[in-house]
Every structure is written in structure tokens, then in C-alpha cells.
Design an enzyme around this catalytic site. Structure first.
Site, PDB file in Angstrom:
ATOM      1  N   ASN A   9       0.875  -1.173   0.000  1.00 53.79           N
ATOM      2  CA  ASN A   9       0.000   0.000   0.000  1.00 53.79           C
ATOM      3  C   ASN A   9       0.912   1.223   0.000  1.00 53.79           C
ATOM      4  O   ASN A   9       1.463   1.584   1.034  1.00 53.79           O
ATOM      5  CB  ASN A   9      -0.894  -0.032   1.252  1.00 53.79           C
ATOM      6  CG  ASN A   9      -1.696   1.244   1.424  1.00 53.79           C
ATOM      7  OD1 ASN A   9      -1.778   2.063   0.501  1.00 53.79           O
ATOM      8  ND2 ASN A   9      -2.285   1.424   2.599  1.00 53.79           N
ATOM      9  N   TRP A  10       1.079   1.807  -1.170  1.00 51.33           N
ATOM     10  CA  TRP A  10       2.040   2.910  -1.304  1.00 51.33           C
ATOM     11  C   TRP A  10       1.527   4.222  -0.729  1.00 51.33           C
ATOM     12  O   TRP A  10       2.274   5.200  -0.630  1.00 51.33           O
ATOM     13  CB  TRP A  10       2.424   3.094  -2.788  1.00 51.33           C
ATOM     14  CG  TRP A  10       3.218   1.951  -3.348  1.00 51.33           C
ATOM     15  CD1 TRP A  10       3.723   0.882  -2.665  1.00 51.33           C
ATOM     16  CD2 TRP A  10       3.613   1.770  -4.716  1.00 51.33           C
ATOM     17  NE1 TRP A  10       4.400   0.044  -3.524  1.00 51.33           N
ATOM     18  CE2 TRP A  10       4.351   0.568  -4.789  1.00 51.33           C
ATOM     19  CE3 TRP A  10       3.415   2.513  -5.889  1.00 51.33           C
ATOM     20  CZ2 TRP A  10       4.885   0.090  -5.987  1.00 51.33           C
ATOM     21  CZ3 TRP A  10       3.942   2.037  -7.080  1.00 51.33           C
ATOM     22  CH2 TRP A  10       4.682   0.836  -7.121  1.00 51.33           C
ATOM     23  N   LYS A  11       0.246   4.274  -0.387  1.00 52.70           N
ATOM     24  CA  LYS A  11      -0.369   5.495   0.156  1.00 52.70           C
ATOM     25  C   LYS A  11      -0.053   6.687  -0.770  1.00 52.70           C
ATOM     26  O   LYS A  11       0.037   6.512  -1.980  1.00 52.70           O
ATOM     27  CB  LYS A  11       0.095   5.729   1.600  1.00 52.70           C
ATOM     28  CG  LYS A  11      -0.127   4.470   2.455  1.00 52.70           C
ATOM     29  CD  LYS A  11       0.028   4.701   3.921  1.00 52.70           C
ATOM     30  CE  LYS A  11      -0.167   3.381   4.657  1.00 52.70           C
ATOM     31  NZ  LYS A  11      -0.087   3.518   6.106  1.00 52.70           N
ATOM     32  N   HIS A  95      -9.641   1.523   5.126  1.00 55.26           N
ATOM     33  CA  HIS A  95      -8.346   1.758   5.779  1.00 55.26           C
ATOM     34  C   HIS A  95      -8.525   2.757   6.927  1.00 55.26           C
ATOM     35  O   HIS A  95      -9.298   3.718   6.804  1.00 55.26           O
ATOM     36  CB  HIS A  95      -7.331   2.289   4.765  1.00 55.26           C
ATOM     37  CG  HIS A  95      -5.940   2.247   5.299  1.00 55.26           C
ATOM     38  ND1 HIS A  95      -5.461   3.211   6.163  1.00 55.26           N
ATOM     39  CD2 HIS A  95      -4.941   1.355   5.126  1.00 55.26           C
ATOM     40  CE1 HIS A  95      -4.217   2.900   6.496  1.00 55.26           C
ATOM     41  NE2 HIS A  95      -3.874   1.783   5.874  1.00 55.26           N
ATOM     42  N   GLU A  97      -6.753   5.125   7.938  1.00 58.21           N
ATOM     43  CA  GLU A  97      -6.465   6.534   7.612  1.00 58.21           C
ATOM     44  C   GLU A  97      -7.698   7.192   7.002  1.00 58.21           C
ATOM     45  O   GLU A  97      -7.979   8.369   7.249  1.00 58.21           O
ATOM     46  CB  GLU A  97      -5.247   6.616   6.675  1.00 58.21           C
ATOM     47  CG  GLU A  97      -3.963   6.363   7.458  1.00 58.21           C
ATOM     48  CD  GLU A  97      -2.832   5.745   6.657  1.00 58.21           C
ATOM     49  OE1 GLU A  97      -2.877   5.750   5.414  1.00 58.21           O
ATOM     50  OE2 GLU A  97      -1.893   5.235   7.299  1.00 58.21           O
ATOM     51  N   GLU A 167      -5.582  -4.498  10.859  1.00 58.89           N
ATOM     52  CA  GLU A 167      -4.553  -3.468  11.031  1.00 58.89           C
ATOM     53  C   GLU A 167      -4.829  -2.690  12.306  1.00 58.89           C
ATOM     54  O   GLU A 167      -5.609  -1.718  12.294  1.00 58.89           O
ATOM     55  CB  GLU A 167      -4.565  -2.504   9.840  1.00 58.89           C
ATOM     56  CG  GLU A 167      -4.249  -3.173   8.515  1.00 58.89           C
ATOM     57  CD  GLU A 167      -3.654  -2.184   7.529  1.00 58.89           C
ATOM     58  OE1 GLU A 167      -2.567  -2.464   7.017  1.00 58.89           O
ATOM     59  OE2 GLU A 167      -4.262  -1.126   7.294  1.00 58.89           O
ATOM     60  N   GLY A 173       2.288   2.551  10.792  1.00 55.26           N
ATOM     61  CA  GLY A 173       3.257   3.622  10.604  1.00 55.26           C
ATOM     62  C   GLY A 173       3.972   4.040  11.876  1.00 55.26           C
ATOM     63  O   GLY A 173       4.618   5.085  11.910  1.00 55.26           O
ATOM     64  N   SER A 213       3.168  -1.799  10.514  1.00 57.76           N
ATOM     65  CA  SER A 213       4.612  -1.881  10.773  1.00 57.76           C
ATOM     66  C   SER A 213       5.218  -3.244  10.438  1.00 57.76           C
ATOM     67  O   SER A 213       6.140  -3.706  11.122  1.00 57.76           O
ATOM     68  CB  SER A 213       4.926  -1.480  12.219  1.00 57.76           C
ATOM     69  OG  SER A 213       4.569  -0.121  12.429  1.00 57.76           O
ATOM     70  N   GLY A 234       2.724  -1.011   4.366  1.00 59.79           N
ATOM     71  CA  GLY A 234       2.774   0.398   3.992  1.00 59.79           C
ATOM     72  C   GLY A 234       4.206   0.849   3.772  1.00 59.79           C
ATOM     73  O   GLY A 234       4.803   0.634   2.721  1.00 59.79           O
ATOM     74  N   GLY A 235       4.796   1.455   4.801  1.00 60.94           N
ATOM     75  CA  GLY A 235       6.131   2.046   4.691  1.00 60.94           C
ATOM     76  C   GLY A 235       7.169   1.125   4.061  1.00 60.94           C
ATOM     77  O   GLY A 235       7.936   1.549   3.188  1.00 60.94           O
TER      78      GLY A 235
HETATM   79  P1  PGA Z   1       2.666   0.541   7.724  1.00 62.14           P
HETATM   80  O1  PGA Z   1       1.203   0.742   7.081  1.00 62.14           O
HETATM   81  O2  PGA Z   1       3.190  -0.781   7.183  1.00 62.14           O
HETATM   82  O3  PGA Z   1       3.455   1.700   7.279  1.00 62.14           O
HETATM   83  O4  PGA Z   1       2.465   0.469   9.211  1.00 62.14           O
HETATM   84  C1  PGA Z   1       0.342  -0.347   6.892  1.00 62.14           C
HETATM   85  C2  PGA Z   1      -0.947   0.112   6.274  1.00 62.14           C
HETATM   86  O5  PGA Z   1      -1.406   1.222   6.608  1.00 62.14           O
HETATM   87  O6  PGA Z   1      -1.554  -0.585   5.459  1.00 62.14           O
END
Ligand code: PGA
Length: 252
Positions: A9-11, A95, A97, A167, A173, A213, A234-235
Site C-alpha cells: 500500500n504505497w499510500k 483503511h 487513515e 490493522e 506507521g 509496521s 505500507g512504509g
Molecule cells: P505501515 O502501514 O506498514 O506503514 O504500518 C500499513 C498500512 O497502513 O496498510
């Protein structure tokens, strides 16, 4: 047997040339590794460019969001059919966010799940508790509510096309990952909710990813859990080497 799935997930990250280069690295790796299944979710504006790189490769294309209408006067929004037209297989829905920063409700998420399925997309439905909810012992109640409300009246034939992602919001993050035991406990609960809401075969088919994470050095332990069928990353998905090390852990 559920096939492991690792999703990047590149956001809201990367520019076009970086997105294309990263997709190329992942596609090259996938050409030499049949497992796990991989998917990349770039920002909308790079879906076409990344989709071109991924065409005829083992890596699926996914979107990070959709709007639950087939078309019309919805300025700035993207329909499920547009995503399917660009070659997307997956779309992330619910998600944290979007729940937190953009005010998405369970009801709205439910309409997105239905719209995605109707367009032939596979929604990756995210659920997860806040730290305060975990501390109050409400994790199970929160994720069960999110799951049941996201599914709404979905029939079991459709349910088996879902992917779920657990999640925990406090792990996204933050570098603070859930322990393998914490992830397994919640994910086994989610599967048992699916079992009682639908039936055992449908519940057994649904892949439940862990996200929050995930890194190469914690992936193996998480992915070894019986109800952790992959990762939503994500990251660490923004760096090819790190992401591919996670993928390698999911294959073994
Ligand atoms: P993260 O994000 O790996 O940076 O914690 C995961 C996500 O939001 O899908």
C-alpha cells in the site's frame, strides 16, 4: 489451502518514475518466484503507468480507494468500473487513515465493499482497533462490529471473494508491531465471525492479512500464524529490497 498474499500500500507516496521503477523491481522478482501472490496499490494517478509494468506479470494491481457509485456527478471521485478498466484486481476499503482522516463510516465502507464486488474487484477490507480501545479490552467488539457492518447483507458466494486485513491502528506507521500472538488472536476471531455469519467453507477461503509496521525482520513470525495469510505493507513497501524480503518470508 489459502494462497499467501502480500500487498504493498504505497499510500500518497512516490512520483511516477519512482513508482514505475519500484513496480519493475517487484515484477522481476515475481518472475522468478511463484509464491506468494503479490499486489501493488499505487496512488490513482499512477495506476495506469504501474498497470502497464505489471501487465502479464505475476503481480496484481490494486487501488487504494473507490467511490461507491457507477458514475455521475461526483467531482474528484473514481468509480469501481474505472478501476476494473485499468486492470485492477484489488481495492483497499476501510483503511484506518480514511476512517480517521476522512471520516469514513462503517455504512459508507459497506457500500464500497458491495460496489467493488459488483464491478468484479476484490475488496481488501481493513479493520482494526485504536490503542485506547485495546486498552479498554474492546478489541474484539470493535473489529467484529467493523467486519459485520462492512459486509452488510453480502451473500456467502460473494464473501469468499473478500480479503480482510487486520490493522491495529496503533501499529500503523508507528514501528510498533502487534505480536504474532496478538495478531493471531484477533485474526482467528475474525475467521470465527465469518464462520458464524456465513459457513465454514466460506470462512476457510477468505484470506486475512496482517498490517501495521510489517518489516522483513518481523514478517516471518507473523506469517507463521495459522490465521495470518499475508501482509498489507505500507512504509516497507516503498523500498524494493525490504518489500521483497517480506515477500520471501511469506513464500516459505
Ligand atoms: P505501515 O502501514 O506498514 O506503514 O504500518 C500499513 C498500512 O497502513 O496498510
Amino acid at each position: 489451502m489459502r494462497r499467501p498474499l502480500v500487498v504493498g500500500n504505497w499510500k500518497m507516496n512516490l512520483l511516477r518514475h519512482e513508482a514505475v521503477a519500484l513496480a519493475q523491481r517487484v515484477a522481476e522478482w515475481a518472475a522468478a518466484h511463484a509464491e506468494p501472490e503479490l499486489a501493488l496499490c499505487p496512488p490513482f494517478v499512477y495506476l495506469e503507468a504501474v498497470g502497464q509494468v505489471l501487465r502479464d506479470t505475476r503481480v496484481a494491481l490494486g487501488a487504494q480507494n473507490l467511490y461507491p457509485q457507477s458514475g455521475g456527478a461526483f467531482t474528484g471521485e473514481i468509480s469501481p468500473a474505472m478501476l476494473a478498466d485499468l486492470g485492477c484486481r484489488y481495492v483497499i476499503v476501510g483503511h484506518s487513515e480514511r476512517r480517521q482522516l476522512l471520516g469514513e463510516t462503517d455504512e459508507f465502507i459497506c457500500s464500497k465493499v458491495a460496489a467493488a464486488l459488483q464491478a468484479g474487484l476484490q475488496p481488501i477490507v481493513c479493520v482494526g482497533e485504536l490503542l485506547s480501545e485495546r486498552e479498554r479490552g474492546e478489541t474484539r467488539a470493535v473489529v467484529t462490529r467493523q467486519l459485520v457492518q462492512a459486509l452488510g447483507g453480502l451473500p456467502s458466494e460473494a464473501a469468499s471473494r473478500l480479503v480482510l486485513a487486520y490493522e491495529p491502528v496503533w501499529a500503523i506507521g508507528t514501528g510498533r508491531v502487534a505480536t504474532a500472538a496478538q495478531a493471531e488472536e484477533v485474526q482467528a476471531d475474525l475467521r470465527s465471525t465469518l464462520r458464524s455469519r456465513y459457513n465454514a467453507p466460506a470462512a476457510e477461503e477468505v484470506r486475512i492479512l496482517y498490517g501495521g509496521s510489517v518489516k522483513a525482520d518481523n514478517a516471518a513470525e507473523l506469517l507463521a500464524q495459522p490465521d495470518v495469510d499475508g501482509a498489507l505493507v505500507g512504509g516497507a513497501s516503498l523500498k524494493a529490497d525490504e518489500f521483497l524480503r517480506i515477500a520471501a518470508r511469506a513464500a516459505s
